[in-house]
Design a protein around this motif. Structure first.
Motif, PDB file in Angstrom:
ATOM      1  N   PRO A  76      12.021   4.169  -0.764  1.00 10.74           N
ATOM      2  CA  PRO A  76      10.781   4.539  -1.450  1.00 10.74           C
ATOM      3  C   PRO A  76       9.990   5.541  -0.614  1.00 10.74           C
ATOM      4  CG  PRO A  76      11.109   2.176  -1.565  1.00 10.74           C
ATOM      5  CD  PRO A  76      12.158   2.720  -0.629  1.00 10.74           C
ATOM      6  N   GLY A  77       9.329   6.467  -1.296  1.00 11.99           N
ATOM      7  CA  GLY A  77       8.728   7.615  -0.643  1.00 11.99           C
ATOM      8  C   GLY A  77       7.408   7.439   0.043  1.00 11.99           C
ATOM      9  N   GLY A  78       6.874   6.275   0.113  1.00  7.51           N
ATOM     10  CA  GLY A  78       5.607   6.099   0.803  1.00  7.51           C
ATOM     11  C   GLY A  78       4.474   5.830  -0.169  1.00  7.51           C
ATOM     12  N   VAL A  79       3.351   5.402   0.365  1.00 10.26           N
ATOM     13  CA  VAL A  79       2.192   5.026  -0.435  1.00 10.26           C
ATOM     14  C   VAL A  79       0.994   5.873  -0.029  1.00 10.26           C
ATOM     15  CG1 VAL A  79       3.001   2.669  -0.788  1.00 10.26           C
ATOM     16  CG2 VAL A  79       1.596   3.187   1.203  1.00 10.26           C
ATOM     17  N   ALA A  80      -0.022   5.869  -0.866  1.00  5.71           N
ATOM     18  CA  ALA A  80      -1.240   6.634  -0.585  1.00  5.71           C
ATOM     19  C   ALA A  80      -1.823   6.188   0.756  1.00  5.71           C
ATOM     20  CB  ALA A  80      -2.251   6.434  -1.704  1.00  5.71           C
TER      21      ALA A  80
END
Length: 135
Positions: A76-80
Motif C-alpha cells: 500500500p502506498g502510504g497514508v496522509a
C-alpha cells in the motif's frame, strides 16, 4: 513547474547524471476510497522522476515523452501525513531513446517499482508535434 505536478504538491530533488529524485508529502487529496495513496498518484510520481533522470543527460533544448511504462505495486502506498520519495536512474540511453528504472519508498518500505522508455524530442518542436499527433 507543470501545473498538474504543482497541484499534486510534487517537490523536485536533485536530478543529475542520469538520476532523478522527487518527494511528495501525502494529503487527503492523494488517497483512494480505502484511505491509501491512489495508484495513479504513484504512477505519476514514477513517470516524472524517470523522465527527469532521462532529461538530466541531454541539453536544455531537448525534452522527453513517455513511450512505455510498467509499474508494479508492492505494498500500500502510504497514508496522509507522510512523505514518499521516488528515485530513478537511467539504465541505457541511445541518441533518440532512454530506458529508466524507478522506485517509490516510504523510508525503508518499498512501495512500487517501475521501468519506462522515453523518447527525446527537441523542445521547440515538441508542442507542435504533439498537437499534430492529437488531431
Amino acid at each position: 513547474m507543470h501545473p498538474y505536478l504543482h497541484s499534486l504538491g510534487v517537490m523536485f530533488g536533485n536530478c543529475s547524471a542520469g538520476q532523478g529524485r522527487t518527494l511528495l508529502p501525502l494529503t487527503d487529496s492523494h488517497m483512494n476510497s480505502w484511505g491509501i495513496t491512489h495508484g495513479g498518484v504513484l504512477m505519476t510520481l514514477l513517470d516524472v522522476t524517470m523522465a527527469n533522470a532521462a532529461r538530466s543527460l541531454v541539453s536544455d533544448e531537448r525534452g522527453v515523452v513517455t513511450v512505455e511504462m510498467k509499474t508494479t505495486f508492492l505494498q500500500p502506498g502510504g497514508v496522509a501525513g507522510i512523505t514518499i520519495e521516488a528515485s530513478a536512474s537511467v539504465v541505457f540511453q541511445s541518441t533518440t531513446m532512454c530506458f529508466c528504472e524507478g522506485e517509490i519508498r516510504d523510508g525503508e518500505r518499498l512501495i512500487a517499482k517501475a521501468s519506462g522508455t522515453f523518447k527525446y524530442l527537441k523542445i521547440a518542436n515538441s508542442a507542435a508535434q504533439l498537437r499534430r499527433m492529437c488531431r
